[in-house]
Write an enzyme that holds these catalytic residues in place. Structure first.
Site, PDB file in Angstrom:
ATOM      1  N   ARG A   1       2.509  -4.933  16.738  1.00 24.68           N
ATOM      2  CA  ARG A   1       1.190  -4.490  16.560  1.00 24.68           C
ATOM      3  C   ARG A   1       0.153  -5.615  17.092  1.00 24.68           C
ATOM      4  O   ARG A   1      -0.988  -5.136  17.571  1.00 24.68           O
ATOM      5  CB  ARG A   1       0.739  -4.156  15.347  1.00 24.68           C
ATOM      6  CG  ARG A   1       1.771  -2.887  14.832  1.00 24.68           C
ATOM      7  CD  ARG A   1       1.639  -2.802  13.250  1.00 24.68           C
ATOM      8  NE  ARG A   1       2.096  -3.961  12.262  1.00 24.68           N
ATOM      9  CZ  ARG A   1       1.898  -4.176  11.088  1.00 24.68           C
ATOM     10  NH1 ARG A   1       1.441  -3.321  10.196  1.00 24.68           N
ATOM     11  NH2 ARG A   1       2.138  -5.309  10.631  1.00 24.68           N
TER      12      ARG A   1
ATOM     13  N   HIS B   1      -1.974  -8.896   1.814  1.00 22.18           N
ATOM     14  CA  HIS B   1      -1.434  -7.673   2.589  1.00 22.18           C
ATOM     15  C   HIS B   1      -3.002  -7.464   3.445  1.00 22.18           C
ATOM     16  O   HIS B   1      -3.206  -8.516   4.101  1.00 22.18           O
ATOM     17  CB  HIS B   1      -1.196  -6.457   1.409  1.00 22.18           C
ATOM     18  CG  HIS B   1      -0.685  -5.245   1.972  1.00 22.18           C
ATOM     19  ND1 HIS B   1      -0.273  -4.992   3.233  1.00 22.18           N
ATOM     20  CD2 HIS B   1      -0.862  -4.015   1.425  1.00 22.18           C
ATOM     21  CE1 HIS B   1       0.036  -3.632   3.331  1.00 22.18           C
ATOM     22  NE2 HIS B   1      -0.367  -3.505   2.189  1.00 22.18           N
TER      23      HIS B   1
ATOM     24  N   HIS C   1       5.624 -12.817   7.922  1.00 26.17           N
ATOM     25  CA  HIS C   1       5.850 -11.463   7.110  1.00 26.17           C
ATOM     26  C   HIS C   1       6.825 -11.373   6.518  1.00 26.17           C
ATOM     27  O   HIS C   1       8.132 -12.069   6.692  1.00 26.17           O
ATOM     28  CB  HIS C   1       5.893 -10.342   8.416  1.00 26.17           C
ATOM     29  CG  HIS C   1       5.750  -9.120   8.103  1.00 26.17           C
ATOM     30  ND1 HIS C   1       6.660  -8.286   7.704  1.00 26.17           N
ATOM     31  CD2 HIS C   1       4.599  -8.270   8.197  1.00 26.17           C
ATOM     32  CE1 HIS C   1       6.320  -6.848   7.496  1.00 26.17           C
ATOM     33  NE2 HIS C   1       4.997  -7.103   7.657  1.00 26.17           N
TER      34      HIS C   1
ATOM     35  N   ASP D   1      -2.682  -8.560  11.687  1.00 29.09           N
ATOM     36  CA  ASP D   1      -4.062  -8.931  11.336  1.00 29.09           C
ATOM     37  C   ASP D   1      -4.520 -10.385  12.143  1.00 29.09           C
ATOM     38  O   ASP D   1      -5.718 -10.586  11.892  1.00 29.09           O
ATOM     39  CB  ASP D   1      -4.068  -9.459   9.802  1.00 29.09           C
ATOM     40  CG  ASP D   1      -3.602  -8.212   8.973  1.00 29.09           C
ATOM     41  OD1 ASP D   1      -4.378  -6.966   9.225  1.00 29.09           O
ATOM     42  OD2 ASP D   1      -2.854  -8.326   7.855  1.00 29.09           O
TER      43      ASP D   1
ATOM     44  N   SER E   1       0.710  -1.238   0.018  1.00 23.34           N
ATOM     45  CA  SER E   1      -0.045   0.103   0.040  1.00 23.34           C
ATOM     46  C   SER E   1       0.675   1.271   0.138  1.00 23.34           C
ATOM     47  O   SER E   1       0.532   2.172  -0.715  1.00 23.34           O
ATOM     48  CB  SER E   1      -0.874  -0.003   0.922  1.00 23.34           C
ATOM     49  OG  SER E   1      -0.225  -0.165   2.414  1.00 23.34           O
TER      50      SER E   1
HETATM   51  N1  CMX Z   1       1.407 -19.957   6.377  1.00 21.65           N
HETATM   52  C1  CMX Z   1       1.858 -20.847   5.477  1.00 21.65           C
HETATM   53  N2  CMX Z   1       2.974 -20.777   4.963  1.00 21.65           N
HETATM   54  C2  CMX Z   1       3.657 -19.680   4.760  1.00 21.65           C
HETATM   55  C3  CMX Z   1       3.194 -18.536   5.692  1.00 21.65           C
HETATM   56  C4  CMX Z   1       1.951 -18.886   6.472  1.00 21.65           C
HETATM   57  N3  CMX Z   1       1.265 -17.881   7.172  1.00 21.65           N
HETATM   58  N4  CMX Z   1       3.891 -17.502   5.466  1.00 21.65           N
HETATM   59  C5  CMX Z   1       4.664 -17.930   4.453  1.00 21.65           C
HETATM   60  N5  CMX Z   1       4.737 -19.170   4.171  1.00 21.65           N
HETATM   61  C6  CMX Z   1       5.381 -19.937   3.262  1.00 21.65           C
HETATM   62  C7  CMX Z   1       5.243 -19.348   1.720  1.00 21.65           C
HETATM   63  O1  CMX Z   1       4.156 -19.560   1.214  1.00 21.65           O
HETATM   64  C8  CMX Z   1       6.316 -19.756   1.072  1.00 21.65           C
HETATM   65  O2  CMX Z   1       6.217 -21.068   0.689  1.00 21.65           O
HETATM   66  P1  CMX Z   1       6.607 -21.453  -0.791  1.00 21.65           P
HETATM   67  O3  CMX Z   1       8.111 -21.342  -0.898  1.00 21.65           O
HETATM   68  O4  CMX Z   1       6.104 -22.890  -0.936  1.00 21.65           O
HETATM   69  O5  CMX Z   1       6.091 -20.411  -2.001  1.00 21.65           O
HETATM   70  C9  CMX Z   1       7.485 -19.827   2.097  1.00 21.65           C
HETATM   71  O6  CMX Z   1       6.882 -19.981   3.625  1.00 21.65           O
HETATM   72  C10 CMX Z   1       8.410 -18.785   2.301  1.00 21.65           C
HETATM   73  O7  CMX Z   1       7.643 -17.575   2.264  1.00 21.65           O
HETATM   74  P2  CMX Z   1       8.489 -16.162   3.297  1.00 21.65           P
HETATM   75  O8  CMX Z   1       9.599 -15.593   2.665  1.00 21.65           O
HETATM   76  O9  CMX Z   1       8.390 -16.569   4.846  1.00 21.65           O
HETATM   77  O10 CMX Z   1       7.318 -15.327   3.133  1.00 21.65           O
HETATM   78  P3  CMX Z   1       7.169 -13.961   2.198  1.00 21.65           P
HETATM   79  O11 CMX Z   1       7.993 -12.735   2.369  1.00 21.65           O
HETATM   80  O12 CMX Z   1       7.169 -14.448   0.765  1.00 21.65           O
HETATM   81  O13 CMX Z   1       5.483 -13.691   2.363  1.00 21.65           O
HETATM   82  C11 CMX Z   1       3.537 -13.212   3.617  1.00 21.65           C
HETATM   83  C12 CMX Z   1       5.200 -12.997   3.515  1.00 21.65           C
HETATM   84  C13 CMX Z   1       3.000 -12.225   4.589  1.00 21.65           C
HETATM   85  C14 CMX Z   1       2.825 -12.870   2.353  1.00 21.65           C
HETATM   86  C15 CMX Z   1       3.460 -14.585   4.078  1.00 21.65           C
HETATM   87  O14 CMX Z   1       3.965 -14.717   5.197  1.00 21.65           O
HETATM   88  C16 CMX Z   1       1.869 -14.961   4.080  1.00 21.65           C
HETATM   89  O15 CMX Z   1       1.205 -15.236   2.879  1.00 21.65           O
HETATM   90  N6  CMX Z   1       1.042 -14.659   5.268  1.00 21.65           N
HETATM   91  C17 CMX Z   1      -0.224 -15.032   5.395  1.00 21.65           C
HETATM   92  C18 CMX Z   1      -0.966 -13.754   5.046  1.00 21.65           C
HETATM   93  C19 CMX Z   1      -0.674 -12.613   5.827  1.00 21.65           C
HETATM   94  O16 CMX Z   1      -1.091 -12.878   6.909  1.00 21.65           O
HETATM   95  N7  CMX Z   1      -0.735 -11.564   5.171  1.00 21.65           N
HETATM   96  C20 CMX Z   1      -0.820 -10.219   5.842  1.00 21.65           C
HETATM   97  C21 CMX Z   1       0.602  -9.471   6.206  1.00 21.65           C
HETATM   98  C22 CMX Z   1       0.713  -8.230   6.793  1.00 21.65           C
HETATM   99  C23 CMX Z   1      -0.109  -7.121   6.082  1.00 21.65           C
HETATM  100  O17 CMX Z   1       0.581  -6.837   5.103  1.00 21.65           O
HETATM  101  O18 CMX Z   1      -1.365  -6.798   6.609  1.00 21.65           O
END
Ligand code: CMX
Length: 445
Positions: free
Chosen positions: A338, A279, A329, A384, A249
Site C-alpha cells: 500500500r 493503528h 507492522h 501510513d 478496526s
Molecule cells: N519504531 C521504533 N520501534 C519500533 C517500531 C518503530 N516503528 N516498530 C516496532 N518497534 C519496537 C516495538 O516498540 C517493540 O519494542 P519493545 O520490545 O521495546 O516494546 C519492538 O520493536 C518489537 O515490536 P514488533 O514486534 O516489531 O512490533 P509490534 O507487532 O508489537 O507492533 C506496530 C507493530 C505497528 C504497532 C509497531 O511497529 C509500531 O508501533 N509502529 C509505529 C506505529 C505505526 O506506524 N502504526 C501503524 C500500523 C499500520 C496501521 O494499523 O495503520
C-alpha cells in the site's frame, strides 16, 4: 418482516444468498464434524504479546501475507489495478468494484460498479438528527470523535435492530445486516465530508453529485474537484479498505457484531480502535513527526546535510523511547504494497514535492536504523508512511482529518465481512482469560 427489509432482492443479494447458503453449510459442517481437529498450538508469548500469529478468526474478504502484503479475495493491489473496473483505462480502480469483489468473490464488470455507485448515491441521505448531533459538539472536537458519534447516532435507522426485535429468524440476519451496511457505506462520505467542512472550512454542506462515483463524490463533498484528486481518492479508498480480520478496526467491528449489536454500533467500535496511534491514527502522527523534523532541517538545501539531520532526528526519536510512526507492522515483513502503490501514484502524477521527497528519503534512512536495533520485527514502512504527504500535496493539509478518511475506506472490507459473519451465523465471540498465577503455573515459576 417484509415491510422492514422489503421483499425485493436485487441481483447482488440473490448472488450473495446463493453463495452464502452453500458456504453456511460448510461452516456448519466444519463445526459439527471437524470441530475437534487441532489447528495449531499456542505459546505463552503469543497470548502475552497481542495474540500475534495466533489463528483465531474466520475472515473471507482478504488475507494478509507477511511477505507479499494484502490479498483481497486472493488478488494483490497491482493485480486489482489491472482487473477492477475504472472510469478511464489509465486511472485507478473504483472502490465499488473492490467491495463487490470482497462481498461476492467475483470480479465485477463496469455495469456492476455503476449499479453500486447508483445504489449508494440513492442511499446517501443522512438523517437530519445526525447532523444536529455532530453540530452539538464543539468545532474543536477531534474529527474521529465527531465521526464515531455520527455513526452511533445513525443507529436509530438500523433495520437489523428493528427486525431482530420483531423476531427475525437467524438465517435471515444477513439480509437486514446487508441493508444497514449498504446504507452505512453510502452515508459515511457524507458525514465525513461534513465534519471536514465544519472543522476546517466554512461549514457549508456540499450535496453529492449523482453523476460521480462513491470516492469521487467524497472528494467533491469535501470541496475538492479535479480528475487527479478523484483518482487519488479512488486509490486511497481501495488500499485502506481491508487488512484481514485481526487488525484492531476489523477485529473490533467483528467482535461487537458477534453480540448482535447493530452494524452501526459494530462499525463505531471499529472506528474507536482505528483512532489509536498504533493503528489508523499513525497517519496523523507521521505528519506531526515530519513537521517537527522539518523545523530541525530548517532552510538547509544541501541533500547530504538534510540526510544527516534526518538520521539524527530518527535516532533521537528512538532514544526518547518513541516509535517511528509509519514504520513497522504486526504481520507484514516487507515494504507494505500500500506504501508502494502510493509511491507509484506520486511518481506518475507529481513532479517535485518537498514533503514527498522527504518521505522517500525516510524510506532509505529509517529501515537500516530500525534493523540495527535488533528487536523490530519489521523495519519497513506501512501504509501510513506515505498517505499524509500525498493528501498534503493536493491541499488536504488538515492532519487531524486523515484517520477519518482511513475510516471511510475501512468500511468496505470490515462491513462486507460483517455480512458474511451473519450469513455464517457465527456465534458470540468469548475467549477465555487466565490469571497471572495460572501463567506462572504453566511456566513452572
Ligand atoms: N519504531 C521504533 N520501534 C519500533 C517500531 C518503530 N516503528 N516498530 C516496532 N518497534 C519496537 C516495538 O516498540 C517493540 O519494542 P519493545 O520490545 O521495546 O516494546 C519492538 O520493536 C518489537 O515490536 P514488533 O514486534 O516489531 O512490533 P509490534 O507487532 O508489537 O507492533 C506496530 C507493530 C505497528 C504497532 C509497531 O511497529 C509500531 O508501533 N509502529 C509505529 C506505529 C505505526 O506506524 N502504526 C501503524 C500500523 C499500520 C496501521 O494499523 O495503520
Amino acid at each position: 418482516m417484509d415491510e422492514l427489509i422489503g421483499n425485493h432482492m436485487d441481483y447482488i443479494k440473490k448472488k450473495l444468498l446463493e453463495k452464502g447458503e452453500k458456504e453456511r453449510a460448510v461452516v456448519k459442517r466444519l463445526i459439527g464434524e471437524f470441530g475437534e481437529v487441532v489447528v495449531e498450538s499456542v505459546n505463552i508469548d503469543q497470548i502475552l504479546t497481542g495474540m500475534k500469529g495466533m489463528t483465531s478468526l474466520l475472515t473471507v474478504t482478504s488475507k494478509l501475507d507477511p511477505e507479499n502484503g494484502i490479498r483481497y479475495r486472493g488478488h494483490s493491489i497491482p493485480d486489482l489495478q489491472q482487473k477492477l473496473p475504472k472510469i478511464t483505462p489509465e486511472g485507478e480502480p473504483l472502490p465499488e468494484g473492490l467491495f463487490y469483489l470482497m462481498l461476492l468473490d467475483e470480479m465485477p464488470t463496469r455495469e456492476d460498479t455503476d449499479y453500486l455507485s447508483r445504489d449508494w448515491y440513492n442511499r446517501s441521505h443522512v438523517p437530519y438528527h445526525v447532523i444536529k448531533v455532530i453540530e452539538a459538539m464543539p468545532i474543536t472536537s477531534k474529527p474521529m470523535t465527531q465521526f464515531s458519534t455520527g455513526i452511533i447516532s445513525m443507529a436509530t435507522d438500523s433495520i437489523f435492530q428493528k427486525a431482530h426485535r420483531a423476531g427475525l429468524n437467524k438465517n435471515d440476519y444477513w439480509n437486514t445486516t446487508y441493508e444497514d451496511v449498504m446504507n452505512l457505506i453510502a452515508r459515511l462520505p457524507v458525514i465525513a465530508a461534513y465534519i471536514y467542512r465544519r472543522s476546517f472550512k466554512d461549514g457549508s454542506f456540499i450535496e453529492p453529485d449523482r453523476d460521480l462515483d462513491w470516492a469521487a463524490n467524497f472528494a467533491h463533498m469535501m470541496g475538492y474537484d479535479s480528475e487527479e484528486i478523484y483518482q487519488l481518492f479512488r486509490m486511497y479508498m481501495c488500499i485502506h479498505a481491508d487488512h484481514e480480520g485481526g487488525n484492531v478496526s476489523a477485529h473490533a467491528t467483528h467482535l461487537v457484531g458477534t453480540a448482535l449489536s447493530n452494524p452501526y454500533y459494530s462499525y463505531a467500535a471499529g472506528m474507536l480502535g482505528l483512532a489509536g496511534p498504533l493503528h489508523g491514527y499513525a497517519n496523523q502522527e507521521v505528519m506531526y513527526w515530519i513537521s517537527e523534523m522539518l523545523k530541525v532541517i530548517g532552510n538547509d538545501i544541501d541533500e547530504k546535510v538534510i540526510r544527516e539531520k534526518i538520521e539524527a532526528y530518527v535516532r533521537k526519536t528512538i532514544s526518547e523511547g518513541k516509535v517511528i510512526p509509519g514504520y513497522g507492522h504486526a504481520v507484514l515483513r516487507v515494504t507494505d504494497p500500500r506504501f508502494t502503490a502510493q509511491q507509484l501514484f506520486a511518481e506518475k502524477n507529481i513532479k517535485d514535492d518537498h514533503l514527498i521527497n522527504i518521505v522517500n528519503m525516510l524510506y532509505e534512512i529509517v529501515p537500516p536504523i530500525l534493523k540495527s536495533l535488533g528487536k523490530v520485527k519489521n523495519p519497513w514502512p506501512n501504509v501510513d508512511a506515505f498517505s499524509g504527504a500525498l493528501l498534503h500535496h493536493y491541499g488536504i493539509t488538515e492532519y487531524f482529518f486523515y484517520t477519518v478518511m482511513f475510516g471511510v475506506s475501512r468500511a468496505l472490507g470490515v462491513l462486507a465481512q460483517l455480512i458474511w459473519d451473519r450469513m455464517y451465523n457465527l456465534p458470540l465471540e468469548r475467549p477465555s482469560s487466565e490469571t497471572l498465577e495460572w501463567f506462572k503455573g504453566k511456566a513452572g515459576i
